[in-house]
Design an enzyme around this catalytic site. Structure first.
Site, PDB file in Angstrom:
ATOM      1  N   HIS A  34     -57.855 -49.087  15.014  1.00 47.72           N
ATOM      2  CA  HIS A  34     -58.286 -50.221  14.199  1.00 47.72           C
ATOM      3  C   HIS A  34     -57.869 -49.947  12.752  1.00 47.72           C
ATOM      4  O   HIS A  34     -57.238 -48.922  12.454  1.00 47.72           O
ATOM      5  CB  HIS A  34     -59.792 -50.452  14.328  1.00 47.72           C
ATOM      6  N   GLY A  36     -59.466 -48.978  10.253  1.00 49.33           N
ATOM      7  CA  GLY A  36     -59.985 -47.724   9.699  1.00 49.33           C
ATOM      8  C   GLY A  36     -59.040 -46.565   9.954  1.00 49.33           C
ATOM      9  O   GLY A  36     -58.791 -45.738   9.066  1.00 49.33           O
ATOM     10  N   HIS A  37     -58.500 -46.493  11.177  1.00 49.82           N
ATOM     11  CA  HIS A  37     -57.510 -45.453  11.482  1.00 49.82           C
ATOM     12  C   HIS A  37     -56.272 -45.599  10.607  1.00 49.82           C
ATOM     13  O   HIS A  37     -55.729 -44.615  10.094  1.00 49.82           O
ATOM     14  CB  HIS A  37     -57.068 -45.552  12.955  1.00 49.82           C
ATOM     15  N   GLN A  61     -64.530 -33.963  25.897  1.00 50.46           N
ATOM     16  CA  GLN A  61     -65.622 -34.370  25.018  1.00 50.46           C
ATOM     17  C   GLN A  61     -66.445 -35.514  25.594  1.00 50.46           C
ATOM     18  O   GLN A  61     -67.357 -36.021  24.945  1.00 50.46           O
ATOM     19  CB  GLN A  61     -65.105 -34.754  23.633  1.00 50.46           C
ATOM     20  N   GLY A 147     -62.959 -40.067   9.698  1.00 52.39           N
ATOM     21  CA  GLY A 147     -63.784 -41.151   9.185  1.00 52.39           C
ATOM     22  C   GLY A 147     -65.246 -40.760   9.106  1.00 52.39           C
ATOM     23  O   GLY A 147     -65.739 -39.979   9.919  1.00 52.39           O
ATOM     24  N   LYS A 149     -67.805 -42.511   9.858  1.00 53.50           N
ATOM     25  CA  LYS A 149     -68.645 -43.009  10.953  1.00 53.50           C
ATOM     26  C   LYS A 149     -69.024 -41.877  11.900  1.00 53.50           C
ATOM     27  O   LYS A 149     -70.140 -41.832  12.420  1.00 53.50           O
ATOM     28  CB  LYS A 149     -67.936 -44.128  11.714  1.00 53.50           C
ATOM     29  N   SER A 185     -64.832 -49.609  15.175  1.00 54.41           N
ATOM     30  CA  SER A 185     -64.871 -48.601  16.229  1.00 54.41           C
ATOM     31  C   SER A 185     -63.975 -49.042  17.370  1.00 54.41           C
ATOM     32  O   SER A 185     -63.900 -50.243  17.685  1.00 54.41           O
ATOM     33  CB  SER A 185     -66.311 -48.419  16.739  1.00 54.41           C
ATOM     34  N   SER A 186     -63.313 -48.089  17.997  1.00 55.97           N
ATOM     35  CA  SER A 186     -62.485 -48.413  19.158  1.00 55.97           C
ATOM     36  C   SER A 186     -63.321 -49.036  20.267  1.00 55.97           C
ATOM     37  O   SER A 186     -62.849 -49.910  21.004  1.00 55.97           O
ATOM     38  CB  SER A 186     -61.792 -47.145  19.676  1.00 55.97           C
TER      39      SER A 186
END
Length: 282
Positions: A34, A36-37, A61, A147, A149, A185-186
């Site tokens: 998105h 943000g990336h 993860q 980020g 977040k 967010s993805s």
């Protein structure tokens, strides 16, 4: 943009660049990019000679197999977006490249990875630390970009860099939000129209709590009100809503502390799990 799917050719390419005195910036991602990336990529380009973006949905993860299976994958769109902001290198390996055999290495960060996300996603940060260590060793960047977040993740990686003495400068960028406040967010790609509206609860709760805490309202009262707000959103299930210091993520009871504080929230909208946070400044 040069695309690599294997480790050897990427390392050889980057070694040639560093031998010329060029600096390298790394933006690690799991794709479904998105804005943000892309902001992180653009920030890296301003500060480094070569910017590498990695896209790898890291299986170690995920403690929920269904979450791993349903994680958004938008490779062609991601490549187009990275091209549009001038990313120099994309590292997009398959699982077999990053994990040639099942890994048995585990990381333990003491209390730091046992609270918040660590409590609700056991083993998550061990998997994060493992894949980030691999990426740091493969790319050998001068700077790496993350980020806000995922603030707890950033603190974990900061501890990783300190403990393993990686010579890497970590950069944490403020969370980028949609016009209505929803943190980019993805996982937002998985929300339907009604869930997307309900997801605004997290931002509204953070705003409300920050205002009340700075007015002097006690944390317990704020948390009670947030739970009441959540009860009015049938699609939302709250997991945690806490106040912590920004250095070690120790729980706080008020913002009247010598260290800066941060509000952290996580929960589900339908079956999609979202997280968000907000700094609280005295």
């Amino acid at each position: 943009m040069v695309i690599f799917k294997e480790i050897g050719p990427l390392k050889a390419f980057l070694a040639d660049k560093t031998s010329q005195g060029l600096s390298i910036g790394l933006v690690p991602t799991m794709g479904a990019l998105h804005h943000g990336h892309l902001e992180l990529v653009m920030a890296s380009k301003k500060a480094n000679s070569i910017t590498v973006c990695s896209i790898f949905v890291n299986p170690t993860q995920f403690n929920n197999p269904s979450d791993l299976e349903k994680y958004p994958r938008t490779a062609q769109r991601d490549i187009t977006n990275l091209d549009s902001v001038g990313c120099d290198v994309l590292f997009h390996p398959e699982k077999e490249v990053m994990y040639q055999k099942p890994s048995t290495i585990k990381f333990d960060f003491g209390k730091l990875d046992k609270v918040f996300e660590g409590e609700f996603r056991p083993g998550h940060f061990s998997g994060v630390a493992l894949v980030v260590s691999k990426l740091f060793n493969i790319v050998n960047p001068d700077k790496a970009y993350f980020g806000q977040k995922d603030f707890q993740q950033f603190k974990i990686i900061s501890r990783l860099v300190e403990e393993l003495q990686f010579n890497i400068e970590l950069i944490c960028f403020p969370t980028l939000r949609e016009p209505d406040g929803l943190a980019m967010s993805s996982r937002n790609l998985r929300l339907n129209v009604e869930e997307r509206k309900s997801a605004l609860f997290f931002y509204r709760a953070l705003q409300f709590a920050k205002t009340e805490l700075l007015k002097g309202t006690d944390l317990k009262s704020v948390q009670t009100k947030v739970r009441e707000m959540c009860s009015l959103e049938p699609r939302v299930r709250l997991e945690y809503f806490e106040l912590a210091d920004t250095e070690n993520l120790n729980l706080l009871e008020s913002v009247k502390q010598p260290t800066p504080s941060i509000l952290l929230v996580a929960g589900f909208v339908g079956e999609i799990r979202l997280i968000d946070n907000m700094f609280v400044e005295n």
